[in-house]
Design an enzyme around this catalytic site. Structure first.
Site, PDB file in Angstrom:
ATOM      1  N   LYS A  87       0.862  -1.190   0.000  1.00  0.00           N
ATOM      2  CA  LYS A  87       0.000   0.000   0.000  1.00  0.00           C
ATOM      3  C   LYS A  87       0.895   1.235   0.000  1.00  0.00           C
ATOM      4  O   LYS A  87       1.755   1.398   0.878  1.00  0.00           O
ATOM      5  CB  LYS A  87      -0.870  -0.052   1.256  1.00  0.00           C
ATOM      6  CG  LYS A  87      -2.165   0.691   1.176  1.00  0.00           C
ATOM      7  CD  LYS A  87      -2.985   0.329   2.412  1.00  0.00           C
ATOM      8  CE  LYS A  87      -4.241   1.139   2.495  1.00  0.00           C
ATOM      9  NZ  LYS A  87      -4.900   0.954   3.792  1.00  0.00           N
TER      10      LYS A  87
HETATM   11  C1  E4P Z   1      -8.235   1.693   3.844  1.00  0.00           C
HETATM   12  O1  E4P Z   1      -7.402   1.188   3.186  1.00  0.00           O
HETATM   13  C2  E4P Z   1      -7.997   2.809   4.798  1.00  0.00           C
HETATM   14  O2  E4P Z   1      -6.876   2.504   5.531  1.00  0.00           O
HETATM   15  C3  E4P Z   1      -9.171   3.008   5.700  1.00  0.00           C
HETATM   16  O3  E4P Z   1     -10.345   2.634   5.044  1.00  0.00           O
HETATM   17  C4  E4P Z   1      -9.244   4.388   6.311  1.00  0.00           C
HETATM   18  O4  E4P Z   1     -10.458   4.494   6.999  1.00  0.00           O
HETATM   19  P1  E4P Z   1     -10.771   5.647   8.053  1.00  0.00           P
HETATM   20  O5  E4P Z   1     -11.075   6.906   7.316  1.00  0.00           O
HETATM   21  O6  E4P Z   1     -11.974   5.144   8.802  1.00  0.00           O
HETATM   22  O7  E4P Z   1      -9.561   5.768   8.929  1.00  0.00           O
END
Ligand code: E4P
Length: 217
Positions: A87
């Site tokens: 990622k």
């Molecule tokens: C996904 O890959 C993200 O890390 C995640 O959905 C972020 O979500 P949040 O806005 O609830 O922290």
């Protein structure tokens, strides 16, 4: 639409996996910290533990921000387990690194995406997934689901192969809206997945069926 779970909690990952509806996992540094995991080795072992539970892709996020360090960290993460997808944040060196990973057969998930322009760059770099942050967009007064629709339209017109991974999901309704908007994947907290189960008429109907079943038991 595939279902990923957005957590580093092993209990929640197992629960979703045991339902038979789980296609993968996304994590981020905040989710890992929430589980109280400390130290590089413990973090790496946690990624391996997650990979050993699920069948699909598991996103592991780099915490480097310059090209050379992203490549070094991403290469290391990708070697932890075959299910690991690296990622990478939507920054200039991140785009360059994603292109490098694509050219070297390492799958990436482009994270922290908040605009169609960023989604185009992720696709051009060959990311396997692009992650628009629906909930955080809504939190700032914009419409996250509309961004999924826009990216879906652009990718379809342009023939981009990158999969739209709707992230930052806040509710069961978000999941339904993302499915309508053309998301390929939705990564969700466990309670938003469980919310899809609920309907009062199901509970009322089941209670009546079970009551009537006693008449012929
Ligand atoms: C996904 O890959 C993200 O890390 C995640 O959905 C972020 O979500 P949040 O806005 O609830 O922290």
């Amino acid at each position: 639409m595939k279902f990923f779970i957005d957590t580093a909690n092993l209990g929640q990952i197992k629960e979703a996996h045991e339902m038979g509806i789980l296609d993968g996992v996304t994590t981020n540094p905040s989710l890992m910290a929430k589980e109280g995991i400390k130290g590089k080795k413990a973090v790496e072992q946690h990624y391996i533990d997650i990979c050993n539970i699920v069948d699909g892709d598991v996103s592991a996020e780099v915490i480097s921000t310059d090209f050379d360090s992203i490549i070094k960290e991403g290469k290391h993460l990708s070697k932890l387990h075959e299910k690991i997808v690296v990622k990478v944040p939507m920054i200039k060196d991140g785009v360059k690194a994603m292109k490098w990973f694509t050219d070297h057969g390492i799958a990436t998930n482009c994270t922290l995406v908040f605009s169609a322009g960023q989604a185009i760059l992720a696709a051009k770099a060959g990311a396997k997934y692009v992650s628009p942050f629906i909930g955080r967009i809504d939190d700032s007064g914009w419409n996250g689901v509309e961004l999924v629709q826009q990216i879906s339209q652009i990718y379809s017109i342009q023939g981009y192969k990158t999969q739209i991974l709707a992230a930052s999901i806040r509710s069961s309704l978000h999941i339904i809206q993302c499915a309508e908007a053309g998301a390929d994947v939705c990564t969700c907290p466990l309670d938003s997945i469980m919310g899809l189960l609920k309907h009062p008429l199901t509970d009322i109907g089941l209670a009546k069926f079970l009551e009537d079943a006693k008449k012929f038991a």
